[in-house]
Motif scaffolding. Structure first.
Motif, PDB file in Angstrom:
ATOM      1  N   SER A 126      92.453 -29.220 -54.817  1.00  0.00           N
ATOM      2  CA  SER A 126      93.732 -29.863 -54.495  1.00  0.00           C
ATOM      3  C   SER A 126      93.748 -30.341 -53.044  1.00  0.00           C
ATOM      4  O   SER A 126      94.162 -31.475 -52.756  1.00  0.00           O
ATOM      5  CB  SER A 126      94.887 -28.889 -54.742  1.00  0.00           C
ATOM      6  OG  SER A 126      94.972 -28.536 -56.105  1.00  0.00           O
ATOM      7  N   LYS A 127      93.311 -29.496 -52.136  1.00  0.00           N
ATOM      8  CA  LYS A 127      93.338 -29.840 -50.716  1.00  0.00           C
ATOM      9  C   LYS A 127      92.365 -30.974 -50.401  1.00  0.00           C
ATOM     10  O   LYS A 127      92.704 -31.910 -49.656  1.00  0.00           O
ATOM     11  CB  LYS A 127      93.022 -28.611 -49.867  1.00  0.00           C
ATOM     12  CG  LYS A 127      94.137 -27.578 -49.853  1.00  0.00           C
ATOM     13  CD  LYS A 127      93.775 -26.371 -48.996  1.00  0.00           C
ATOM     14  CE  LYS A 127      94.934 -25.388 -48.896  1.00  0.00           C
ATOM     15  NZ  LYS A 127      94.590 -24.198 -48.079  1.00  0.00           N
ATOM     16  N   LEU A 128      91.168 -30.927 -50.966  1.00  0.00           N
ATOM     17  CA  LEU A 128      90.183 -31.978 -50.696  1.00  0.00           C
ATOM     18  C   LEU A 128      90.629 -33.308 -51.294  1.00  0.00           C
ATOM     19  O   LEU A 128      90.496 -34.357 -50.654  1.00  0.00           O
ATOM     20  CB  LEU A 128      88.822 -31.582 -51.248  1.00  0.00           C
ATOM     21  CG  LEU A 128      87.682 -32.579 -50.991  1.00  0.00           C
ATOM     22  CD1 LEU A 128      87.499 -32.822 -49.500  1.00  0.00           C
ATOM     23  CD2 LEU A 128      86.383 -32.102 -51.626  1.00  0.00           C
ATOM     24  N   PHE A 129      91.166 -33.285 -52.501  1.00  0.00           N
ATOM     25  CA  PHE A 129      91.632 -34.521 -53.124  1.00  0.00           C
ATOM     26  C   PHE A 129      92.753 -35.150 -52.292  1.00  0.00           C
ATOM     27  O   PHE A 129      92.806 -36.378 -52.135  1.00  0.00           O
ATOM     28  CB  PHE A 129      92.120 -34.258 -54.546  1.00  0.00           C
ATOM     29  CG  PHE A 129      91.025 -34.163 -55.574  1.00  0.00           C
ATOM     30  CD1 PHE A 129      89.729 -33.838 -55.210  1.00  0.00           C
ATOM     31  CD2 PHE A 129      91.284 -34.384 -56.919  1.00  0.00           C
ATOM     32  CE1 PHE A 129      88.709 -33.741 -56.154  1.00  0.00           C
ATOM     33  CE2 PHE A 129      90.285 -34.306 -57.868  1.00  0.00           C
ATOM     34  CZ  PHE A 129      88.998 -33.975 -57.485  1.00  0.00           C
ATOM     35  N   ALA A 130      93.647 -34.312 -51.778  1.00  0.00           N
ATOM     36  CA  ALA A 130      94.730 -34.836 -50.936  1.00  0.00           C
ATOM     37  C   ALA A 130      94.177 -35.424 -49.646  1.00  0.00           C
ATOM     38  O   ALA A 130      94.636 -36.480 -49.186  1.00  0.00           O
ATOM     39  CB  ALA A 130      95.734 -33.721 -50.638  1.00  0.00           C
ATOM     40  N   GLN A 131      93.190 -34.766 -49.066  1.00  0.00           N
ATOM     41  CA  GLN A 131      92.563 -35.287 -47.854  1.00  0.00           C
ATOM     42  C   GLN A 131      91.921 -36.645 -48.105  1.00  0.00           C
ATOM     43  O   GLN A 131      91.844 -37.489 -47.198  1.00  0.00           O
ATOM     44  CB  GLN A 131      91.509 -34.305 -47.339  1.00  0.00           C
ATOM     45  CG  GLN A 131      92.072 -33.015 -46.764  1.00  0.00           C
ATOM     46  CD  GLN A 131      90.999 -31.982 -46.480  1.00  0.00           C
ATOM     47  OE1 GLN A 131      89.794 -32.286 -46.532  1.00  0.00           O
ATOM     48  NE2 GLN A 131      91.413 -30.755 -46.202  1.00  0.00           N
ATOM     49  N   GLU A 132      91.464 -36.842 -49.338  1.00  0.00           N
ATOM     50  CA  GLU A 132      90.806 -38.104 -49.693  1.00  0.00           C
ATOM     51  C   GLU A 132      91.785 -39.148 -50.216  1.00  0.00           C
ATOM     52  O   GLU A 132      91.382 -40.164 -50.771  1.00  0.00           O
ATOM     53  CB  GLU A 132      89.718 -37.850 -50.737  1.00  0.00           C
ATOM     54  CG  GLU A 132      88.521 -37.078 -50.205  1.00  0.00           C
ATOM     55  CD  GLU A 132      87.637 -37.903 -49.286  1.00  0.00           C
ATOM     56  OE1 GLU A 132      87.807 -39.141 -49.243  1.00  0.00           O
ATOM     57  OE2 GLU A 132      86.773 -37.310 -48.610  1.00  0.00           O
ATOM     58  N   ASP A 163     102.625 -26.787 -49.467  1.00  0.00           N
ATOM     59  CA  ASP A 163     103.103 -26.844 -48.082  1.00  0.00           C
ATOM     60  C   ASP A 163     101.951 -27.114 -47.123  1.00  0.00           C
ATOM     61  O   ASP A 163     102.100 -27.873 -46.149  1.00  0.00           O
ATOM     62  CB  ASP A 163     103.795 -25.532 -47.701  1.00  0.00           C
ATOM     63  CG  ASP A 163     105.135 -25.354 -48.403  1.00  0.00           C
ATOM     64  OD1 ASP A 163     105.649 -26.349 -48.956  1.00  0.00           O
ATOM     65  OD2 ASP A 163     105.662 -24.222 -48.399  1.00  0.00           O
ATOM     66  N   SER A 164     100.800 -26.496 -47.377  1.00  0.00           N
ATOM     67  CA  SER A 164      99.632 -26.720 -46.529  1.00  0.00           C
ATOM     68  C   SER A 164      99.185 -28.174 -46.576  1.00  0.00           C
ATOM     69  O   SER A 164      98.853 -28.772 -45.546  1.00  0.00           O
ATOM     70  CB  SER A 164      98.486 -25.803 -46.973  1.00  0.00           C
ATOM     71  OG  SER A 164      97.313 -26.056 -46.232  1.00  0.00           O
ATOM     72  N   ILE A 165      99.192 -28.753 -47.781  1.00  0.00           N
ATOM     73  CA  ILE A 165      98.794 -30.155 -47.935  1.00  0.00           C
ATOM     74  C   ILE A 165      99.778 -31.078 -47.225  1.00  0.00           C
ATOM     75  O   ILE A 165      99.386 -31.994 -46.498  1.00  0.00           O
ATOM     76  CB  ILE A 165      98.686 -30.517 -49.427  1.00  0.00           C
ATOM     77  CG1 ILE A 165      97.481 -29.807 -50.056  1.00  0.00           C
ATOM     78  CG2 ILE A 165      98.563 -32.035 -49.618  1.00  0.00           C
ATOM     79  CD1 ILE A 165      97.406 -29.958 -51.560  1.00  0.00           C
ATOM     80  N   VAL A 166     101.060 -30.836 -47.433  1.00  0.00           N
ATOM     81  CA  VAL A 166     102.095 -31.670 -46.813  1.00  0.00           C
ATOM     82  C   VAL A 166     102.046 -31.553 -45.291  1.00  0.00           C
ATOM     83  O   VAL A 166     102.174 -32.555 -44.565  1.00  0.00           O
ATOM     84  CB  VAL A 166     103.485 -31.296 -47.352  1.00  0.00           C
ATOM     85  CG1 VAL A 166     104.583 -32.015 -46.582  1.00  0.00           C
ATOM     86  CG2 VAL A 166     103.580 -31.627 -48.846  1.00  0.00           C
ATOM     87  N   ASN A 167     101.838 -30.344 -44.790  1.00  0.00           N
ATOM     88  CA  ASN A 167     101.743 -30.141 -43.341  1.00  0.00           C
ATOM     89  C   ASN A 167     100.537 -30.843 -42.745  1.00  0.00           C
ATOM     90  O   ASN A 167     100.507 -31.135 -41.545  1.00  0.00           O
ATOM     91  CB  ASN A 167     101.685 -28.643 -43.017  1.00  0.00           C
ATOM     92  CG  ASN A 167     103.004 -27.938 -43.278  1.00  0.00           C
ATOM     93  OD1 ASN A 167     104.059 -28.568 -43.301  1.00  0.00           O
ATOM     94  ND2 ASN A 167     102.947 -26.636 -43.489  1.00  0.00           N
ATOM     95  N   ASP A 168      99.543 -31.103 -43.591  1.00  0.00           N
ATOM     96  CA  ASP A 168      98.342 -31.819 -43.159  1.00  0.00           C
ATOM     97  C   ASP A 168      98.463 -33.310 -43.440  1.00  0.00           C
ATOM     98  O   ASP A 168      97.466 -34.027 -43.505  1.00  0.00           O
ATOM     99  CB  ASP A 168      97.120 -31.241 -43.875  1.00  0.00           C
ATOM    100  CG  ASP A 168      95.814 -31.606 -43.199  1.00  0.00           C
ATOM    101  OD1 ASP A 168      95.797 -31.729 -41.962  1.00  0.00           O
ATOM    102  OD2 ASP A 168      94.809 -31.791 -43.924  1.00  0.00           O
TER     103      ASP A 168
END
Length: 254
Positions: free
Chosen positions: A23-29, A48-53
């Motif tokens: 989830s985090k890597l896909f969001a980063q991409e 929340d971690s993804i949104v904060n990033d």
């Protein structure tokens, strides 16, 4: 960092472990990530971690074993470019240690859960002109693992469903592959060791790590990187394949 820019991805079990890393890597991409997870607290922390990033993520609390909930949520999401069927549970035990309750529970989550997601999402992908599906299988689907009777059964089913979907929907521009990890160092592993081997955590961790010829467990982020490749346009010519990511377990463990 834009391999998935503009894509809408659904990741089941995205609140922890491998699903969290994906989830985090896909969001980063660049993907808009929809996490479907039964654990609201863990799922919320990942969102929340993804949104904060500065990423885009939403949480949908549900069990993938409940088809009506799955259908409702996926319909509300609408267009889905990528589905990652990651949600699953484990079980330790051979045939004689697998009760009917154990067997049914494993089947409901690992097999029926994957089926429910496929049943809901594939028609949407057909209508929109295509999509990508990635199912998380296991080396337990490919080789005999001690004391993993029910778990192996479910992952063998996931592997077979992946091949079937890849064949049946190739003409609809839907790609479907699976990943078969060996042991991955997730919070589940730490919890399992702490529960079953109190006072011997370090010893058991080292023993489990050494079962991979490479000498360690995989990191969730390493599984996520393979998932990213298979779900991106870089893998546009790849469908109907399973990819062991196992530190040499299948071919070199002799």
């Amino acid at each position: 960092m834009s391999k998935l820019k503009g894509k809408i991805a659904v990741v089941t079990g995205g609140g922890s472990g491998i699903g969290e890393a994906i989830s985090k890597l896909f969001a980063q991409e660049g993907a808009s990530v929809h996490i479907m997870d039964l654990n609201e607290e863990q799922g919320r922390q990942v969102v929340d971690s993804i949104v904060n990033d500065c990423g885009d993520a939403q949480l949908h609390v549900c069990s993938v074993s409940h088809q009506a909930d799955v259908m409702k949520i996926t319909a509300a999401i609408g267009k889905i470019d990528i589905l990652v069927n990651n949600a699953g549970i484990a079980h330790v035990g051979n045939l004689e240690n697998c009760s009917e309750l154990d067997f049914n529970h494993l089947f409901e989550v690992n097999v029926k859960g994957a089926y429910n997601m496929l049943y809901a999402v594939v028609p949407q992908m057909k209508n929109q002109g295509g999509g990508v599906i990635l199912n998380l299988a296991s080396i337990a689907a490919l080789v005999g693992i001690p004391d993993r009777f029910a778990y192996s059964m479910t992952k063998g089913a996931v592997h077979a469903m992946s091949l079937s979907v890849a064949r049946d929907y190739m003409k609809d521009n839907i790609r479907c592959n699976s990943i078969s990890p060996a042991r991955v160092h997730t919070p589940f592993v730490d919890g399992f060791i702490a529960k079953n081997y109190p006072g011997k955590e370090e010893e058991m961790f080292a023993k489990l790590s050494s079962s991979q010829p490479i000498g360690r467990m995989a990191k969730p982020e390493e599984i996520a990187k393979l998932a990213l490749f298979l779900c991106s346009d870089d893998a546009a010519f790849i469908t109907g394949n399973d990819y062991p990511i196992d530190g040499g377990f299948i071919k070199l463990n002799n």
